[in-house]
Design a protein around this motif. Structure first.
Motif, PDB file in Angstrom:
ATOM      1  N   UNK A 166      -7.028  -6.202   0.100  1.00  0.00           N
ATOM      2  CA  UNK A 166      -6.191  -7.104  -0.609  1.00  0.00           C
ATOM      3  C   UNK A 166      -5.977  -6.359  -1.952  1.00  0.00           C
ATOM      4  N   UNK A 167      -7.258  -6.278  -2.473  1.00  0.00           N
ATOM      5  CA  UNK A 167      -7.206  -5.437  -3.844  1.00  0.00           C
ATOM      6  C   UNK A 167      -6.367  -4.429  -3.757  1.00  0.00           C
ATOM      7  N   UNK A 168      -6.333  -3.539  -3.043  1.00  0.00           N
ATOM      8  CA  UNK A 168      -5.411  -2.375  -3.046  1.00  0.00           C
ATOM      9  C   UNK A 168      -3.737  -2.895  -3.094  1.00  0.00           C
ATOM     10  N   UNK A 169      -3.680  -3.886  -2.467  1.00  0.00           N
ATOM     11  CA  UNK A 169      -2.158  -4.402  -2.491  1.00  0.00           C
ATOM     12  C   UNK A 169      -1.850  -5.133  -3.416  1.00  0.00           C
ATOM     13  N   UNK A 170      -2.941  -5.881  -4.039  1.00  0.00           N
ATOM     14  CA  UNK A 170      -2.546  -6.329  -5.608  1.00  0.00           C
ATOM     15  C   UNK A 170      -2.288  -5.113  -6.543  1.00  0.00           C
ATOM     16  N   UNK A 171      -2.955  -4.293  -6.573  1.00  0.00           N
ATOM     17  CA  UNK A 171      -2.593  -3.052  -7.535  1.00  0.00           C
ATOM     18  C   UNK A 171      -1.165  -2.605  -7.180  1.00  0.00           C
ATOM     19  N   UNK A 172      -0.868  -2.274  -6.012  1.00  0.00           N
ATOM     20  CA  UNK A 172       0.458  -1.755  -5.885  1.00  0.00           C
ATOM     21  C   UNK A 172       1.460  -2.785  -6.058  1.00  0.00           C
ATOM     22  N   UNK A 173       1.359  -4.016  -6.233  1.00  0.00           N
ATOM     23  CA  UNK A 173       2.378  -5.062  -6.509  1.00  0.00           C
ATOM     24  C   UNK A 173       2.570  -5.207  -7.962  1.00  0.00           C
ATOM     25  N   UNK A 227      10.388 -11.834   1.372  1.00  0.00           N
ATOM     26  CA  UNK A 227       9.516 -11.384   2.467  1.00  0.00           C
ATOM     27  C   UNK A 227       8.972 -12.453   3.341  1.00  0.00           C
ATOM     28  N   UNK A 228       8.511 -13.372   2.684  1.00  0.00           N
ATOM     29  CA  UNK A 228       8.015 -14.551   3.416  1.00  0.00           C
ATOM     30  C   UNK A 228       9.111 -15.100   4.354  1.00  0.00           C
ATOM     31  N   UNK A 229      10.384 -15.485   3.996  1.00  0.00           N
ATOM     32  CA  UNK A 229      11.236 -15.893   4.577  1.00  0.00           C
ATOM     33  C   UNK A 229      11.405 -15.015   5.763  1.00  0.00           C
ATOM     34  N   UNK A 230      11.598 -13.849   5.505  1.00  0.00           N
ATOM     35  CA  UNK A 230      11.777 -12.949   6.795  1.00  0.00           C
ATOM     36  C   UNK A 230      10.386 -13.046   7.770  1.00  0.00           C
ATOM     37  N   UNK A 279       9.669  -5.083   1.375  1.00  0.00           N
ATOM     38  CA  UNK A 279       8.673  -4.497   2.243  1.00  0.00           C
ATOM     39  C   UNK A 279       7.179  -4.451   1.644  1.00  0.00           C
ATOM     40  N   UNK A 280       7.167  -4.063   0.527  1.00  0.00           N
ATOM     41  CA  UNK A 280       5.625  -4.474  -0.221  1.00  0.00           C
ATOM     42  C   UNK A 280       4.953  -5.908  -0.153  1.00  0.00           C
ATOM     43  N   UNK A 281       5.801  -6.716   0.007  1.00  0.00           N
ATOM     44  CA  UNK A 281       5.437  -8.109  -0.128  1.00  0.00           C
ATOM     45  C   UNK A 281       5.188  -8.653   1.457  1.00  0.00           C
ATOM     46  N   UNK A 330      -1.678  -8.096   8.389  1.00  0.00           N
ATOM     47  CA  UNK A 330      -1.786  -7.555   7.425  1.00  0.00           C
ATOM     48  C   UNK A 330      -2.666  -6.146   6.777  1.00  0.00           C
ATOM     49  N   UNK A 331      -3.813  -6.061   7.686  1.00  0.00           N
ATOM     50  CA  UNK A 331      -4.567  -4.902   7.624  1.00  0.00           C
ATOM     51  C   UNK A 331      -3.716  -3.809   8.018  1.00  0.00           C
ATOM     52  N   UNK A 332      -3.116  -4.165   9.254  1.00  0.00           N
ATOM     53  CA  UNK A 332      -2.272  -2.905   9.761  1.00  0.00           C
ATOM     54  C   UNK A 332      -1.172  -2.428   8.901  1.00  0.00           C
ATOM     55  N   UNK A 333      -0.389  -3.508   8.592  1.00  0.00           N
ATOM     56  CA  UNK A 333       0.686  -2.877   7.571  1.00  0.00           C
ATOM     57  C   UNK A 333       0.157  -2.204   6.356  1.00  0.00           C
TER      58      UNK A 333
END
Length: 269
Positions: free
Chosen positions: A82-89, A135-138, A222-224, A260-263
């Motif tokens: 989650x921290x990694x994804x947060x940094x990316x966004x 992304x959430x809608x998709x 895609x990132x979200x 989430x973990x897989x993506x």
């Protein structure tokens, strides 16, 4: 959705003191986003703390689901990813808008008389990443909350394919260009809602420009997608130990956190 997102042009976000966040700078630098703290990470941080506070109850709720227990056993990994994804966004400086944050099909109604689409249920709405809302809608395309046996499970094959996503994003891009050209924060107009004297500018974007904008939005969204699964996965764990609704929140949370973990893992590769 684009019209909803455009409300940020009228109603700027507030900082923690209740003042418009860097409003003067925003007016001077209209291309720079200064919107403050997105709801995505505010919610995830808050819900993560609640998971820790209710850890024993979460464990008990997951006691009959081996996959859920495995996720909890490796909860540190969930936090790290989650921290990694947060940094990316946060590093990309994506636009922050006024977002619905729960735009699943049950919250989109069609009026019988006019055929107009109306969005309802703003319980989770707030200032958030544009890419997260789309992304959430998709992701909600995969849900069937009326399924006889498994209303809690997502059908990953139902996620919109490339052509469906492009159709949605092309419409969004064209709507945004029109709104950007015609909307302005005129307080008198907003209060009177009198638009009879306004001449709307027609916008025609070339195919190359549209394709470029769509490609950029596709990468942004895609990132979200994993962020959506994280958001609702953590939410599902809390619901599993507190809600009386007849819904398998444990299986729901387990699936979303697993995706989430897989993506994110695939993203790194």
């Amino acid at each position: 959705m684009c019209e909803l997102h455009s409300l940020v042009s009228y109603y700027r976000p507030f900082d923690s003191r209740g003042h418009h966040h860097k409003q003067q700078q925003q007016q001077q630098r209209p291309g720079i986003d200064l919107s403050g703290h997105p709801e995505l990470w505010t919610n995830v941080d808050s819900w993560m703390r609640l998971v820790h506070a209710k850890w024993d109850r979460v464990l008990q709720a997951c006691s009959r689901n081996p996959q859920c227990l495995d996720i909890l056993e490796h909860w540190t990994r969930v936090q790290q990813v989650a921290a990694t994804l947060r940094q990316l966004t946060e590093a990309r400086g994506f636009p922050i808008v006024f977002a619905h944050d729960d735009l699943q099909y049950g919250n989109i109604l069609r009026l019988r008389d006019t055929g107009e689409l109306v969005v309802v249920d703003f319980e989770y709405a707030g200032y958030n990443y544009r890419g997260f809302d789309i992304a959430n809608h998709f992701c909600e395309w995969m849900a069937d909350y009326h399924h006889v046996k498994h209303p809690h499970l997502l059908n990953e094959s139902a996620y919109p394919d490339k052509s469906q996503r492009e159709g949605f994003l092309r419409t969004y891009v064209k709507a945004k260009a029109f709104l950007d050209a015609n909307m302005k924060a005129d307080v008198g107009l907003v209060e009177s809602d009198d638009v009879r004297h306004i001449e709307l500018r027609e916008i025609k974007l070339g195919d190359a420009r549209i394709a470029e904008e769509v490609a950029g939005l596709e990468d942004e969204v895609a990132l979200f997608v994993p962020a959506s699964h994280l958001h609702w996965g953590v939410w599902g764990l809390l619901q599993a130990c507190s809600s009386d609704i007849d819904f398998d929140y444990v299986a729901y949370a387990t699936q979303r956190l697993s995706i989430f973990l897989r993506l994110v893992s695939q993203m790194k590769k």
